[in-house]
Write a protein that holds these residues in place. Structure first.
Motif, short mmCIF file in Angstrom:
data_model
loop_
_atom_site.label_atom_id
_atom_site.label_comp_id
_atom_site.label_asym_id
_atom_site.label_seq_id
_atom_site.Cartn_x
_atom_site.Cartn_y
_atom_site.Cartn_z
N ARG A 38 48.37 43.76 17.29
CA ARG A 38 46.71 44.47 17.45
C ARG A 38 46.17 43.85 16.18
NH1 ARG A 38 48.02 50.81 17.25
NH2 ARG A 38 45.84 50.61 16.15
N GLN A 39 46.71 43.48 14.98
CA GLN A 39 46.65 42.90 13.92
C GLN A 39 45.83 41.81 13.98
OE1 GLN A 39 48.20 41.23 10.77
NE2 GLN A 39 46.84 40.72 10.57
N LYS A 86 33.23 43.29 23.83
CA LYS A 86 33.65 42.81 24.64
C LYS A 86 32.91 42.72 25.82
CE LYS A 86 38.54 43.35 23.30
NZ LYS A 86 38.33 42.05 22.52
N ARG A 111 34.34 48.47 20.65
CA ARG A 111 35.02 47.32 20.18
C ARG A 111 34.62 46.77 22.16
NH1 ARG A 111 39.74 48.20 18.42
NH2 ARG A 111 39.67 47.23 17.21
N SER A 170 31.07 38.60 16.44
CA SER A 170 30.87 39.96 16.32
C SER A 170 29.30 40.61 16.94
CB SER A 170 31.24 40.17 15.35
OG SER A 170 29.88 39.19 14.51
N ASP A 176 40.45 41.77 27.10
CA ASP A 176 38.86 41.79 27.42
C ASP A 176 38.56 41.75 28.29
OD1 ASP A 176 39.79 40.19 24.53
OD2 ASP A 176 37.48 38.95 25.08
N GLU A 202 42.87 40.41 16.16
CA GLU A 202 41.44 40.71 15.68
C GLU A 202 41.44 39.90 14.12
OE1 GLU A 202 39.43 42.65 16.29
OE2 GLU A 202 40.42 42.99 17.95
N ASP A 203 42.74 39.16 13.37
CA ASP A 203 42.75 38.51 12.70
C ASP A 203 42.69 37.07 12.72
OD1 ASP A 203 41.81 40.35 12.01
OD2 ASP A 203 43.73 41.19 10.48
N LYS A 204 43.59 36.57 14.02
CA LYS A 204 43.63 35.17 14.01
C LYS A 204 45.13 34.54 13.05
CE LYS A 204 41.78 36.05 18.02
NZ LYS A 204 42.72 35.85 19.93
N SER A 251 34.85 35.00 22.35
CA SER A 251 36.31 36.13 22.14
C SER A 251 35.61 36.09 20.76
CB SER A 251 37.16 35.88 22.32
OG SER A 251 38.24 34.26 21.74
N LEU A 252 35.45 35.12 19.67
CA LEU A 252 35.40 35.79 18.64
C LEU A 252 34.11 36.37 17.68
CD1 LEU A 252 37.43 32.82 16.65
CD2 LEU A 252 38.15 34.43 16.89
N ARG A 278 41.98 46.26 23.21
CA ARG A 278 41.80 44.56 22.79
C ARG A 278 42.20 43.42 24.15
NH1 ARG A 278 43.07 47.31 18.91
NH2 ARG A 278 42.31 46.75 16.67
#
Length: 512
Positions: free
Chosen positions: A322-323, A476, A472, A442, A388, A326-328, A439-440, A386
């Motif tokens: 999960r993390q 998406k 979220r 906001s 899309d 989001e953070d890549k 996809s990145l 998460r």
């Protein structure tokens, strides 16, 4: 008073190389061979390899007190790469070789007992980049010359054994190989069997993957076994954009650090596709270990991580994704510090509707309702959120497969994907200050880029209420709509939002 020699080698920390000073002191005293500087067992054992290699190469091993220091002392050293600089240091300190010849070199290589050099298994390209930065030349095993040669302008001296190094030390002028990156190799559509032209029918799933590739979106395919989910997933690499030079070097560094490069053709020229088995551990997927190494999510960097039968994966493995999604990036902390590994990957997953796989199909399902519910609850809501694209793949009747012809090849789809990526890069660079895939983006960035009119707003509000979407999920949908519009080179309209909703599906799944 003894004589001290000083040579340069490297240590790999995460994905970066750092200089190591190999100091060798040969002095009078009781014969001994001591090695300090936080070496692991493999480095400790180099004492015996070096002793035998020097003797079997025709040199006298000094019957003196030998002390080797690998500095800095607070970084753990591992592997056999220090054999060559240690052996060379002993020969210099013993007076066999002139130190001036090798003061501007970064040296690495594992010795066999006969004095021949074995290929270093990891970190050579990182060492080569470090050598260029520090304005050093490089001595390394012949088998690693191709990997170091990927670094432009680096002067390389590949050798096969200690005797060869001794002979070179006597020459007035050394003959170097100069590194050169060949960008013409950066093109791969994958194996012919995974070309989209070979996938009969499945028009909407293929369209879903085209949208995913264009915007770097995550995809979850659901459906009965035999519907083509795995074949679709494996084919996506063939429509992803070609690697750029920087991306290729970045991926090659990751695979070098993991010891996964082919010495004869070390450059990674295609986007990675990683498909771990569902028995994989959490450490194997995110990375780790006493000396942290990249996991599957880092090996999939700039490419695709495919989880087939995602419901069969352990819950803690799935939640660990999960993390990074989001953070890549994935941060691994140890007592000596924190290492950040890149993890900018697309997540593709496939799942069956139930344990037997037949729920919702023409075949009889042998699962009870409670079993089906429990099976689908193995994937948590936050993880599902998460994805899309959440799309159901329907099995195609055999008669329709026979009729299907003239399927679009991957090369044609890839051109559209690359055009869409170019649009995204230019638009985000202009409006947001840096290039981003959709996809990145906001919510704030999306609302800046999309003109949400009254009809679009009403549809989005209705979708949020009907499907109980999180914020979220709402974001998406906007991301997908923007990517669909980019594939048509148009501004986002109501029909693009409608398509996004169709490909998004119900967040809670079709079978609960």
């Amino acid at each position: 008073m003894g004589k001290i020699s000083l040579l340069k080698s490297f240590v790999l920390f995460g994905l970066d190389a750092h200089l190591v000073d190999v100091e060798v002191d040969v002095s009078n005293g009781l014969p001994s061979f001591n090695l300090v500087g936080l070496p692991d067992k493999a480095v400790e054992e180099s004492k015996e390899r070096v002793r035998a290699a020097i003797k079997n190469s025709g040199f006298d091993f000094p019957a003196k007190r030998i002390t080797v220091n690998l500095a800095p002392a607070d970084i753990k050293k591992e592997g056999g790469i220090y054999d060559l600089p240690i052996a060379l240091g002993i020969l210099i300190a013993s007076g066999h070789i002139d130190e001036k010849k090798f003061k501007d070199f970064l040296i690495c290589g594992e010795l066999s007992l006969s004095g021949n050099l074995r290929a270093a298994t990891s970190g050579v390209i990182q060492a080569a980049i470090l050598a260029r930065e520090k304005k050093l030349k490089m001595i390394l095993p012949v088998e690693n010359a191709s990997e170091a040669g990927l670094v432009d302008t680096l002067k390389i001296l590949p050798i096969g054994n200690l005797q060869e190094l001794f002979s070179l030390s006597k020459e007035k002028e050394l003959q170097f190989i100069e590194g050169k990156f060949d960008s013409s190799t950066l093109d791969s559509l994958g194996a012919d069997e995974f070309d989209f032209a070979n996938i009969k029918g499945l028009i909407l799933p293929k369209r879903a993957l085209e949208i995913a590739a264009a915007g770097a979106h995550n995809v979850l395919f659901s459906g009965a076994p035999g519907g083509g989910k795995t074949m679709l997933a494996r084919s996506i690499v063939s429509i992803l954009p070609r690697l750029e030079e920087g991306e290729s070097i970045e991926i090659t560094k990751i695979y070098s650090a993991s010891g996964l490069l082919n010495h004869s053709s070390p450059l990674i020229t295609y986007r990675p596709f990683r498909a771990p088995h569902h028995s994989i551990s959490k450490v194997a997927i995110i990375g780790g270990g006493t000396i942290p190494k990249p996991g599957e999510i880092t090996l999939a960097h700039r490419g695709v991580l495919f989880l087939d039968e995602i419901a069969e994966f352990p819950r803690n493995v799935l939640e660990s994704l999960r993390q990074p999604l989001e953070d890549k990036i994935i941060s691994i902390s140890r007592a000596r510090g924190t290492i950040d590994f890149p993890a900018d990957f697309m997540l593709l997953a496939a799942r069956n509707p139930c344990p037997c796989g037949n729920a919702g199909s023409d075949k009889e399902c042998s699962c009870s309702m409670s079993q089906i519910i429990a099976y689908n609850k193995r994937i948590s809501g936050p993880l599902l959120d998460r994805f899309d694209i959440n799309f159901k793949v329907e099995k195609i009747p055999f008669c329709d497969i026979k009729k299907s012809s003239g399927e679009e090849p991957s090369s044609k789809i890839r051109k559209r994907v690359e055009c869409a990526r170019l649009i995204q890069a230019k638009r985000s660079q202009k409006n947001l200050g840096r290039a981003k895939t959709n996809s990145l983006l906001s919510q704030k960035e999306l609302e800046k880029l999309i003109n949400i009119d009254a009809k679009m707003s009403a549809l989005l509000e209705q979708a949020v209420e009907k499907f109980d979407l999180s914020m979220r999920g709402y974001v998406k949908i906007l991301r997908l709509a923007l990517t669909i519009a980019d594939l048509e080179d148009k501004e986002v309209k109501l029909n693009h939002v409608v398509q996004a909703l169709q490909f998004r599906g119900q967040t809670k799944g079709d079978y609960e």
